[in-house]
Design a protein around this motif. Structure first.
Motif, mmCIF file in Angstrom:
data_model
loop_
_atom_site.group_PDB
_atom_site.id
_atom_site.type_symbol
_atom_site.label_atom_id
_atom_site.label_comp_id
_atom_site.label_asym_id
_atom_site.label_seq_id
_atom_site.Cartn_x
_atom_site.Cartn_y
_atom_site.Cartn_z
ATOM 1 N N ALA A 148 0.855 -1.254 -0.332
ATOM 2 C CA ALA A 148 -0.483 0.174 0.136
ATOM 3 C C ALA A 148 1.205 1.322 -0.105
ATOM 4 O O ALA A 148 1.641 1.139 0.766
ATOM 5 N N LYS A 188 -2.318 1.049 5.573
ATOM 6 C CA LYS A 188 -3.240 0.106 5.545
ATOM 7 C C LYS A 188 -2.787 -1.201 4.763
ATOM 8 O O LYS A 188 -3.329 -2.078 3.934
ATOM 9 N N GLN A 189 -2.222 -1.702 5.586
ATOM 10 C CA GLN A 189 -1.661 -3.188 4.936
ATOM 11 C C GLN A 189 -1.755 -4.122 6.327
ATOM 12 O O GLN A 189 -1.235 -4.096 7.518
ATOM 13 N N THR A 214 -6.754 -8.411 -1.266
ATOM 14 C CA THR A 214 -5.866 -6.953 -1.419
ATOM 15 C C THR A 214 -5.913 -6.311 -0.144
ATOM 16 O O THR A 214 -6.935 -6.151 0.080
ATOM 17 N N ASN A 215 -4.792 -5.681 0.423
ATOM 18 C CA ASN A 215 -5.398 -3.997 1.015
ATOM 19 C C ASN A 215 -6.232 -3.118 -0.031
ATOM 20 O O ASN A 215 -6.033 -3.110 -0.830
ATOM 21 N N ASP A 216 -6.568 -2.272 0.467
ATOM 22 C CA ASP A 216 -7.169 -1.025 -0.134
ATOM 23 C C ASP A 216 -5.579 -0.187 -1.085
ATOM 24 O O ASP A 216 -5.215 0.535 -0.419
ATOM 25 N N SER A 217 -5.143 -0.905 -2.273
ATOM 26 C CA SER A 217 -4.214 -0.207 -3.145
ATOM 27 C C SER A 217 -4.368 0.532 -4.491
ATOM 28 O O SER A 217 -6.047 -0.537 -4.906
ATOM 29 N N TYR A 270 -9.789 -3.483 4.092
ATOM 30 C CA TYR A 270 -9.749 -2.112 4.769
ATOM 31 C C TYR A 270 -9.281 -1.761 6.369
ATOM 32 O O TYR A 270 -9.567 -1.904 6.839
#
Length: 337
Positions: A180, A186-187, A254-257, A274
């Motif tokens: 991220a 965020k990770q 996935t992260n928010d990326s 998130y």
């Protein structure tokens, strides 16, 4: 269109292009954006071409913007839609003499933007809604209907990449995006990603880890903790390669990326995790997306690092919860170690 500076935002900008094309199928759409984003623009059927804006992030680049403007002036555009709210993002359309320059109010750019729209965060809470709204009349409904991005996939390049990277064409792949760019708040933890990889390996799936060279260390740590289940592709692929390889994956975590939005735009079912951010602002635009967000009292804080030092918004999302959200998960699947 003057595009944004982040991967995810550029993917979401396709929703604006799709809206403009729906309103006028004959419209010609070009995009001015940082050079790194051109591979994304090339995968948008609505865009005729992309132009490289060579000024770096945060750089005024007065002379560079003037040179690009001279190139655009000869084309004779009728309108420029400026997505960023910064003053410098409005300079090129103004230098190029484009008659209608549409954008939100911001950074005292009166004169540079002459079709000024009020910035209404309450009625346009999502980034993509704000983009689409700029392509509609000022009196249009709030929030607007948002068509989902849909990037094209190069099948021939996809097959070639598998050979180049030594991937077995018969394997079932799951994409991981553990990075991220914004920061560690965020990770999802590396240990959680590794435990999930082991669980997926017991289901007969192989994990492909995507990211930039900055994510190579995180990707390597996941590989070390999960054995030969995972392949670290961070820094080994270009952005266009990731588009094609993510389309190969049965699913993604996935992260928010930015790469979350790429996965959504190629139709890969995904689980988006998130932490310090919120899906209310930048959700994955896909009907095949599942979102995990604890909505703790301290979140979303939008900080790069957890101000409380515990990052519970991420650590308390367990491997089991993610595994249960993945498509085709069966009750008989091995449980995570």
């Amino acid at each position: 269109m003057v595009g944004p500076s982040w991967v995810g935002d550029m993917v979401m900008a396709q929703s604006l292009l799709k809206t403009l094309r729906e309103r006028d199928p004959s419209v010609v759409l070009d995009v001015l954006a940082p050079g790194w984003s051109l591979p994304i623009i090339e995968r948008m059927p609505e865009a005729r071409q992309g132009f490289d804006l060579p000024a770096g992030h945060g750089e005024l680049g007065w002379g560079k913007r003037r040179r690009v403007a001279e190139q655009l002036k000869s084309i004779g555009y009728d309108q420029a839609i400026v997505l960023p709210r910064t003053l410098k993002s409005a300079l090129v359309p103004w230098f190029a003499g484009i008659p209608q320059r549409t954008g939100f109010l911001g950074e005292s750019r009166f004169g540079l933007i002459n079709d000024r729209r009020p910035f209404d965060a309450e009625h346009l809470p999502q980034t993509v809604q704000r983009y689409v709204a700029l392509g509609l009349p000022p009196a249009a409904a709030r929030p607007p209907r948002v068509p989902h991005p849909a990037l094209t996939v190069d099948g021939k390049r996809q097959a070639a990449l598998m050979d180049e990277l030594g991937l077995d064409h018969n394997e079932r792949f799951v994409g991981f995006m553990p990075g991220a760019e914004y920061g560690p708040a965020k990770q999802w933890p590396v240990a959680h990603f590794a435990a999930l990889a082991r669980a997926l390996g017991r289901r007969g799936q192989r994990v492909l880890i995507f990211g930039s060279p900055k994510d190579a260390e995180v990707g390597g740590a996941i590989v070390d903790a999960s054995g030969d289940v995972a392949v670290n592709l961070c820094g080994r692929t270009q952005l266009a390669d990731v588009i094609d390889l993510l389309a190969l994956c049965e699913m993604a975590v996935t992260n928010d990326s930015g790469l979350m939005h790429v996965a959504a735009a190629v139709g890969t079912p995904l689980v988006a995790i998130y932490g310090s951010s919120t899906p209310g602002f930048t959700p994955p635009l896909s009907d095949a997306a599942r979102i995990l967000h604890l909505d703790l009292a301290c979140s979303p804080c939008f900080e790069r690092r957890c101000p409380l030092g515990h990052t519970q918004c991420l650590t308390r999302i367990g491997v089991r919860e993610v595994l249960e959200q993945l498509p085709d998960t069966r009750a008989s699947d091995p449980q995570p170690a």
